[in-house]
Scaffold this motif. Structure first.
Motif, mmCIF file in Angstrom:
data_model
loop_
_atom_site.group_PDB
_atom_site.id
_atom_site.type_symbol
_atom_site.label_atom_id
_atom_site.label_comp_id
_atom_site.label_asym_id
_atom_site.label_seq_id
_atom_site.Cartn_x
_atom_site.Cartn_y
_atom_site.Cartn_z
ATOM 1 N N GLN A 150 40.959 95.830 157.643
ATOM 2 C CA GLN A 150 39.769 94.993 157.544
ATOM 3 C C GLN A 150 40.126 93.513 157.659
ATOM 4 O OE1 GLN A 150 37.037 96.444 158.286
ATOM 5 N NE2 GLN A 150 35.819 96.399 156.399
ATOM 6 N N LEU A 153 40.992 92.917 161.409
ATOM 7 C CA LEU A 153 39.841 92.976 162.306
ATOM 8 C C LEU A 153 38.929 91.767 162.140
ATOM 9 C CD1 LEU A 153 38.858 96.764 162.055
ATOM 10 C CD2 LEU A 153 40.119 95.622 163.890
ATOM 11 N N LYS A 171 37.151 92.011 173.389
ATOM 12 C CA LYS A 171 37.366 93.014 172.356
ATOM 13 C C LYS A 171 37.230 94.389 172.992
ATOM 14 C CE LYS A 171 32.607 92.502 170.598
ATOM 15 N NZ LYS A 171 31.802 92.182 169.388
ATOM 16 N N HIS A 173 36.478 98.569 173.144
ATOM 17 C CA HIS A 173 35.717 99.735 172.709
ATOM 18 C C HIS A 173 36.552 100.614 171.786
ATOM 19 C CE1 HIS A 173 34.391 104.006 174.139
ATOM 20 N NE2 HIS A 173 33.820 103.734 172.992
ATOM 21 N N SER A 176 36.529 99.700 167.895
ATOM 22 C CA SER A 176 35.347 100.119 167.146
ATOM 23 C C SER A 176 35.203 101.628 167.125
ATOM 24 C CB SER A 176 34.092 99.479 167.736
ATOM 25 O OG SER A 176 34.014 98.121 167.355
ATOM 26 N N SER A 180 35.340 103.354 163.510
ATOM 27 C CA SER A 180 34.055 103.900 163.061
ATOM 28 C C SER A 180 34.279 105.237 162.370
ATOM 29 C CB SER A 180 33.085 104.052 164.240
ATOM 30 O OG SER A 180 33.574 104.993 165.184
ATOM 31 N N ASP A 201 29.135 100.089 160.745
ATOM 32 C CA ASP A 201 29.113 98.819 161.491
ATOM 33 C C ASP A 201 29.845 98.964 162.822
ATOM 34 O OD1 ASP A 201 27.706 97.647 159.430
ATOM 35 O OD2 ASP A 201 29.455 96.640 158.562
ATOM 36 N N HIS A 202 30.977 99.654 162.799
ATOM 37 C CA HIS A 202 31.708 99.858 164.049
ATOM 38 C C HIS A 202 30.972 100.834 164.965
ATOM 39 C CE1 HIS A 202 35.342 97.486 163.673
ATOM 40 N NE2 HIS A 202 35.390 97.793 162.392
ATOM 41 N N GLN A 205 28.484 98.936 166.806
ATOM 42 C CA GLN A 205 29.124 98.182 167.888
ATOM 43 C C GLN A 205 29.290 99.063 169.128
ATOM 44 O OE1 GLN A 205 31.147 94.871 168.232
ATOM 45 N NE2 GLN A 205 29.287 94.415 167.084
ATOM 46 N N VAL A 206 29.755 100.285 168.904
ATOM 47 C CA VAL A 206 29.923 101.212 170.028
ATOM 48 C C VAL A 206 28.599 101.429 170.739
ATOM 49 C CG1 VAL A 206 30.451 103.602 170.669
ATOM 50 C CG2 VAL A 206 31.937 102.385 169.056
ATOM 51 N N ASP A 226 30.103 89.410 173.030
ATOM 52 C CA ASP A 226 29.369 90.629 173.406
ATOM 53 C C ASP A 226 28.825 90.600 174.832
ATOM 54 O OD1 ASP A 226 29.896 91.441 170.846
ATOM 55 O OD2 ASP A 226 27.871 91.090 170.094
ATOM 56 N N SER A 242 34.305 109.212 172.497
ATOM 57 C CA SER A 242 33.583 108.283 171.636
ATOM 58 C C SER A 242 32.208 108.829 171.257
ATOM 59 C CB SER A 242 33.431 106.940 172.349
ATOM 60 O OG SER A 242 32.809 105.983 171.545
#
Length: 395
Positions: A150, A153, A171, A173, A176, A180, A201-202, A205-206, A226, A242
């Motif tokens: 943490q 990151l 960043k 994929h 995250s 995740s 949260d991750h 993001q995905v 982003d 994923s």
């Protein structure tokens, strides 16, 4: 197409796992003398190197723990997981508590903390190991790793991602994606709301940053702000992996909209990655469907294993025929091309035409992970499909 015989598939997948893949690793991989597991092996189990990649050790802990948790409570498997755990507990971290990348057969560090992905596999593996045996040392290491990760990151650029670096100002994929599931599963096991939220949260993001419905793609890299980048690489197999991660998470959250989104994204990446002429999944593509740095010529085993489970999972939730159509296509290609006769693991790399190719770049590693995990989870899915007359589909 005709619905397949799920009982026959279940028998086949159980035999592949328990009569071929697991015996391969017990026979050739486990290093009872020096500790850990040897993963630099060729198809015949011969050792190409005695060095040990730490993320392979951590993945192997997950595999043998999950065999124990999900297939059979067999003491031999738990003993192997514990044997590898003792090796990584002793030799796996640097002075800052970060997981190192490579050690020699005795545990001497050869390459330090050059990949934060190893930390993700540590959390993932220790959570499965704790479920199997309740090992308090594994839980403590998982907690410490979570806190350490943490902090890293929170400072993009402070960590490395060997063997594939993140482009400057971007960043990934993969970050995250792995954290995740790793954070979420650890949080579930410990009933820790902060860890669960970190995983969610991750996951978001995905699903909202890397997955772009307007392009029907999951991009491997986006900018720190982003935005999409000029290089729009997509790895179809990685996207499929994923998306089943996301389904596992959002099933617990009872978020059917996200599950639907993940299943639809699977379809996009199968259509993007499949070689209509020779069969099999290309490794990497540009978002527009053209080649990416020539990697589309390679057909690698692990995207196919991820696709097999992803499609069985998707069908079990939707009962939509396209899932079975694609499953049959991937299944037939995979079992015709990848299994190694008389030994038990799968060939790692094929060329576009389905011929075995030697590894020319990357890690000389045959990992007890992607194939084993796919078979374990596919067996679970097939048991449900074989023994449930009517499976409620998503609304």
């Amino acid at each position: 197409m005709t619905t397949p015989d799920f009982n026959a598939l279940l028998s086949l997948y159980r035999a592949e796992l328990l009569e071929r893949v697991v015996p391969f690793w017990i026979t050739y991989g486990v290093d009872w003398e020096k500790g850990g597991i040897c993963t630099c092996l060729n198809d015949q189990g011969e050792r190409l190197s005695r060095n040990k990649y730490m993320w392979s050790q951590l993945r192997a802990i997950w595999t043998f723990s999950t065999l124990y948790n999900c297939i059979e409570r067999k003491q031999e498997w738990l003993d192997i997981a514990n044997h590898i755990f003792e090796f990584v507990k002793t030799y796996g971290r640097d002075e800052q508590g970060r997981w190192v990348f490579l050690v020699d057969e005795n545990g001497k560090q050869l390459q330090g903390a050059t990949s934060i992905y190893a930390d993700g596999f540590a959390i993932y593996g220790f959570t499965a190991f704790a479920r199997a045996g309740g090992n308090p040392a594994a839980i403590q290491l998982a907690r410490e790793t979570f806190a350490n990760v943490q902090n890293q990151l929170a400072a993009p650029g402070s960590y490395l991602t060997a063997p594939h670096p993140i482009p400057s100002g971007a960043k990934a994929h993969g970050i995250s994606m792995i954290f995740s599931l790793a954070f979420y599963e650890l949080g579930q096991y410990l009933n820790d709301a902060a860890m669960i939220q970190a995983g969610l949260d991750h996951a978001e993001q995905v699903m909202t940053v890397f997955l772009r419905p307007e392009h029907k793609r999951a991009f491997e890299f986006v900018s720190l702000e982003d935005a999409l980048l000029p290089i729009r690489a997509t790895n179809p197999g990685h996207a499929l992996e994923s998306m089943w991660f996301m389904i596992h998470i959002y099933q617990y959250e009872k978020n059917e909209a996200r599950i639907r989104q993940a299943i639809e994204a699977m379809r996009w990446h199968l259509e993007l990655g499949w070689d209509d002429e020779y069969g099999g999944l290309f490794l990497a593509r540009e978002a527009n469907g053209t080649s990416w740095e020539g990697k589309e010529e390679t057909k690698i085993w692990w995207p196919h294993t991820e696709a097999l489970y992803a499609l069985l999972l998707a069908y079990s939730l939707t009962q939509e025929s396209w899932c079975l159509d694609w499953f049959q296509r991937v299944h037939e290609y995979s079992f015709a091309h990848f299994p190694v006769p008389h030994y038990g693991e799968w060939i790692q790399n094929l060329d576009r035409y389905g011929n075995k190719t030697e590894i020319t770049a990357g890690l000389p590693v045959k990992d007890p992970f992607h194939l084993s995990r796919s078979l374990i989870y596919s067996i679970g899915a097939l048991e449900k499909l074989a023994h449930t007359a009517t499976i409620p589909a998503l609304a």
